[in-house]
Design a protein around this motif. Structure first.
Motif, PDB file in Angstrom:
ATOM      1  N   GLU A  52       0.809  -1.222   0.000  1.00 47.26           N
ATOM      2  CA  GLU A  52       0.000   0.000   0.000  1.00 47.26           C
ATOM      3  C   GLU A  52       0.842   1.272   0.000  1.00 47.26           C
ATOM      4  N   LEU A  53       1.996   1.235   0.671  1.00 50.59           N
ATOM      5  CA  LEU A  53       2.830   2.433   0.767  1.00 50.59           C
ATOM      6  C   LEU A  53       4.077   2.350  -0.108  1.00 50.59           C
ATOM      7  N   GLY A  54       4.233   1.255  -0.853  1.00 52.20           N
ATOM      8  CA  GLY A  54       5.358   1.121  -1.775  1.00 52.20           C
ATOM      9  C   GLY A  54       6.710   1.039  -1.094  1.00 52.20           C
ATOM     10  N   LEU A  55       6.838   0.193  -0.060  1.00 54.67           N
ATOM     11  CA  LEU A  55       8.085   0.093   0.698  1.00 54.67           C
ATOM     12  C   LEU A  55       8.997  -0.974   0.091  1.00 54.67           C
ATOM     13  N   SER A  56      10.208  -0.596  -0.290  1.00 57.15           N
ATOM     14  CA  SER A  56      11.216  -1.555  -0.731  1.00 57.15           C
ATOM     15  C   SER A  56      11.874  -2.179   0.498  1.00 57.15           C
ATOM     16  N   PRO A  57      12.634  -3.291   0.356  1.00 61.03           N
ATOM     17  CA  PRO A  57      13.364  -3.832   1.504  1.00 61.03           C
ATOM     18  C   PRO A  57      14.266  -2.808   2.178  1.00 61.03           C
ATOM     19  N   ILE A  58      14.913  -1.959   1.390  1.00 57.83           N
ATOM     20  CA  ILE A  58      15.785  -0.946   1.978  1.00 57.83           C
ATOM     21  C   ILE A  58      14.962   0.085   2.742  1.00 57.83           C
ATOM     22  N   ALA A  59      13.842   0.523   2.167  1.00 58.92           N
ATOM     23  CA  ALA A  59      12.980   1.480   2.880  1.00 58.92           C
ATOM     24  C   ALA A  59      12.462   0.875   4.180  1.00 58.92           C
ATOM     25  N   TYR A  60      12.056  -0.389   4.129  1.00 64.88           N
ATOM     26  CA  TYR A  60      11.570  -1.064   5.334  1.00 64.88           C
ATOM     27  C   TYR A  60      12.667  -1.148   6.388  1.00 64.88           C
ATOM     28  N   SER A  61      13.876  -1.491   5.969  1.00 65.46           N
ATOM     29  CA  SER A  61      14.983  -1.578   6.932  1.00 65.46           C
ATOM     30  C   SER A  61      15.312  -0.204   7.511  1.00 65.46           C
ATOM     31  N   ASN A  62      15.171   0.848   6.730  1.00 65.19           N
ATOM     32  CA  ASN A  62      15.424   2.191   7.254  1.00 65.19           C
ATOM     33  C   ASN A  62      14.381   2.587   8.311  1.00 65.19           C
ATOM     34  N   ILE A  63      13.128   2.180   8.109  1.00 66.50           N
ATOM     35  CA  ILE A  63      12.085   2.435   9.102  1.00 66.50           C
ATOM     36  C   ILE A  63      12.401   1.687  10.400  1.00 66.50           C
ATOM     37  N   LEU A  64      12.810   0.436  10.265  1.00 65.62           N
ATOM     38  CA  LEU A  64      13.192  -0.348  11.440  1.00 65.62           C
ATOM     39  C   LEU A  64      14.413   0.251  12.133  1.00 65.62           C
ATOM     40  N   THR A  65      15.345   0.742  11.334  1.00 61.46           N
ATOM     41  CA  THR A  65      16.551   1.342  11.890  1.00 61.46           C
ATOM     42  C   THR A  65      16.222   2.580  12.717  1.00 61.46           C
ATOM     43  N   MET A  99      -0.219   4.096  18.791  1.00 63.04           N
ATOM     44  CA  MET A  99      -1.539   4.469  18.280  1.00 63.04           C
ATOM     45  C   MET A  99      -1.423   5.481  17.133  1.00 63.04           C
ATOM     46  N   ALA A 100      -0.422   6.352  17.207  1.00 64.72           N
ATOM     47  CA  ALA A 100      -0.251   7.389  16.178  1.00 64.72           C
ATOM     48  C   ALA A 100       0.183   6.811  14.834  1.00 64.72           C
ATOM     49  N   HIS A 101       0.650   5.553  14.795  1.00 62.04           N
ATOM     50  CA  HIS A 101       1.011   4.922  13.515  1.00 62.04           C
ATOM     51  C   HIS A 101      -0.172   4.873  12.547  1.00 62.04           C
ATOM     52  N   ALA A 102      -1.378   4.933  13.084  1.00 61.81           N
ATOM     53  CA  ALA A 102      -2.566   4.884  12.227  1.00 61.81           C
ATOM     54  C   ALA A 102      -2.621   6.058  11.256  1.00 61.81           C
ATOM     55  N   PHE A 103      -1.872   7.124  11.549  1.00 66.93           N
ATOM     56  CA  PHE A 103      -1.897   8.314  10.703  1.00 66.93           C
ATOM     57  C   PHE A 103      -0.722   8.378   9.735  1.00 66.93           C
ATOM     58  N   ALA A 104       0.098   7.329   9.674  1.00 66.66           N
ATOM     59  CA  ALA A 104       1.275   7.321   8.793  1.00 66.66           C
ATOM     60  C   ALA A 104       0.846   7.340   7.327  1.00 66.66           C
ATOM     61  N   GLN A 105       1.613   8.078   6.505  1.00 73.12           N
ATOM     62  CA  GLN A 105       1.312   8.221   5.086  1.00 73.12           C
ATOM     63  C   GLN A 105       2.416   7.677   4.177  1.00 73.12           C
ATOM     64  N   GLY A 106       3.599   7.407   4.727  1.00 70.97           N
ATOM     65  CA  GLY A 106       4.702   6.956   3.888  1.00 70.97           C
ATOM     66  C   GLY A 106       5.931   6.663   4.720  1.00 70.97           C
ATOM     67  N   VAL A 107       7.077   6.581   4.043  1.00 74.95           N
ATOM     68  CA  VAL A 107       8.322   6.176   4.689  1.00 74.95           C
ATOM     69  C   VAL A 107       8.709   7.149   5.800  1.00 74.95           C
ATOM     70  N   TRP A 108       8.647   8.448   5.522  1.00 75.01           N
ATOM     71  CA  TRP A 108       9.112   9.422   6.499  1.00 75.01           C
ATOM     72  C   TRP A 108       8.237   9.435   7.744  1.00 75.01           C
ATOM     73  N   SER A 109       6.937   9.433   7.589  1.00 80.65           N
ATOM     74  CA  SER A 109       6.062   9.465   8.762  1.00 80.65           C
ATOM     75  C   SER A 109       6.172   8.173   9.562  1.00 80.65           C
ATOM     76  N   LEU A 110       6.277   7.043   8.880  1.00 77.67           N
ATOM     77  CA  LEU A 110       6.484   5.792   9.595  1.00 77.67           C
ATOM     78  C   LEU A 110       7.806   5.804  10.349  1.00 77.67           C
ATOM     79  N   GLY A 111       8.843   6.321   9.709  1.00 78.00           N
ATOM     80  CA  GLY A 111      10.146   6.381  10.357  1.00 78.00           C
ATOM     81  C   GLY A 111      10.129   7.242  11.610  1.00 78.00           C
ATOM     82  N   ILE A 112       9.472   8.395  11.545  1.00 81.14           N
ATOM     83  CA  ILE A 112       9.391   9.282  12.713  1.00 81.14           C
ATOM     84  C   ILE A 112       8.618   8.619  13.853  1.00 81.14           C
ATOM     85  N   LEU A 113       7.507   7.986  13.510  1.00 83.24           N
ATOM     86  CA  LEU A 113       6.703   7.339  14.544  1.00 83.24           C
ATOM     87  C   LEU A 113       7.427   6.138  15.150  1.00 83.24           C
ATOM     88  N   ARG A 114       8.175   5.405  14.325  1.00 82.58           N
ATOM     89  CA  ARG A 114       8.958   4.296  14.879  1.00 82.58           C
ATOM     90  C   ARG A 114      10.047   4.814  15.809  1.00 82.58           C
TER      91      ARG A 114
END
Length: 412
Positions: free
Chosen positions: A38-51, A89-104
């Protein structure tokens, strides 16, 4: 009203806080295949969010240790729980890589404090022969949280969507908070503890010494470096299975989301059993007269020798064999980790536990951050095989480090 066996009610709350901690962090992992699409996350983008999560988690492992020592166990764990629950709970408002990364990142700032406060509670409430079992319960809570997350989160996603999954899991912390504030106080001034249990808890002597010291002083001791390096090398295995297992099963082994939700809990349940059994075995050895350090090491060695089975996971011929191998690895890792974590209580004086645990856990977070960041690049360009090869050697290496550098309690 006096509460019999109060320390075991407290152990149950520490178990539950860790379970909630892992449900909240695992929600993203379970939803990773959906969010990838849904958000178009590549493996690298996903790993950056986890990082982003692990970077904050690592820094706050050290910072939360200082906060636990300053605020005390009761207040500090309350603050940590509220912080990470709201962030999840705020993850529900994430829109992409940057917002997910900040919330993580915000989630990671709060979640590491759970373990610093739990380590402090273990030192305050439990004698040496019970510490490994209680640490096993705490680590078992992590596994139970990871067990609950796949079926529950996939069910919520299938029926309501991925946003409510974050809101519902995040709200669990506020239920726990009410019970914690009602039950937890230090044993020397708890209003509901029986006098017999108070005497039993307070009769256990400190490991050695008792004077507080700055973290720079702690780094002068080889025991600190031995445990830190061991966590740096061995803990990334758990981070991989926690964050990448659902994605691996769906994208590499052909599981549907529904199948993953029904089966991905099995390795985490095996990890729960490993945490409890590993802690129970070394606790029995201590009760029979073994030196605590010798007991932990005796349990850690055989489980470290099981971990090279990682080499076979990516070559397993079917789903049943794949899951069985991962279950054995998860069981062995958590049995290892329970005893490794208990070494902190066995080696260092009680007043130092908060700061020392934070410093040692820095090795956990740093190793996990680097490994998870690297995993995204390796998976995107080379596949999973190199990751499993690397994981096969990390525990034997960690055991060698502990054996060489941690040879007795700290004398200060």
């Amino acid at each position: 009203m006096r509460i019999p066996h109060l320390r075991w009610w407290i152990a149950a709350l520490l178990f539950l806080s860790t379970a909630i901690n892992y449900i909240d962090r695992q929600t993203l992992s379970v939803l990773a295949p959906v969010l990838t699409r849904e958000l178009g996350l590549s493996p690298i983008a996903y790993s950056n969010i986890l990082t982003a999560f692990l970077a904050a988690y690592t820094v706050m492992y050290v910072g939360s240790g200082f906060l636990v020592d300053r605020w005390g166990t009761r207040l500090s764990l309350s603050v940590f729980m509220v912080w990470w629950s709201v962030a999840n709970m705020a993850h529900a408002f994430a829109q992409g890589v940057w917002s997910l990364g900040i919330l993580r990142f915000l989630l990671g700032m709060g979640e590491s404090g759970n373990f610093m406060a739990a380590f402090k509670a273990v030192s305050e409430w439990y004698p040496a022969k019970e510490r490994a079992l209680v640490n096993g319960l705490i680590n078992g809570g992590a596994a139970i949280g990871a067990v609950i997350a796949p079926p529950v989160v996939t069910w919520i996603n299938a029926n309501y969507g991925w946003q409510p999954a974050f809101v519902i899991t995040g709200s669990l912390g506020f239920v726990w908070l009410a019970l914690w504030l009602l039950i937890y106080y230090p044993p020397d001034r708890h209003p509901r503890i029986t006098e017999e249990e108070r005497a039993y808890v307070l009769a256990d002597p400190p490991v050695a010494g008792g004077a507080k010291m700055p973290w720079q002083e702690v780094l002068r001791y080889r025991q600190t470096w031995g445990l830190l390096l061991a966590r740096f090398f061995s803990d990334p295995v758990w981070w991989f299975y926690l964050f990448w297992l659902p994605k691996y099963l769906v994208e590499q082994r052909g599981f549907t989301m529904a199948e993953m939700g029904m089966l991905a809990w099995m390795p985490y349940l095996a990890a729960d059993a490993g945490a409890l059994i590993g802690g129970w075995i070394s606790g029995r050895l201590v009760a029979r007269g073994f030196d605590p350090l010798r007991a932990r090491m005796a349990v850690m060695l055989p489980f470290a020798m099981v971990m090279p089975l990682s080499l076979a996971v990516n070559h397993a011929p079917g789903r049943t064999t794949t899951l069985a191998l991962i279950c054995v690895i998860a069981f062995s890792h958590m049995a290892w980790k329970t005893n490794q974590a208990t070494l902190t209580n066995d080696v260092f004086p009680k007043p130092m536990i908060g700061v020392v645990s934070g410093i040692l856990a820095f090795g956990n977070g740093l190793g996990g951050t680097l490994f998870i960041w690297m995993t995204g690049y390796v998976v995107q360009y080379f596949g999973y095989e190199a990751i499993f090869v690397l994981m096969s050697v990390l525990h034997p290496l960690s055991y060698f480090i502990v054996r060489r550098m941690v040879r007795g309690p700290l004398a200060v």
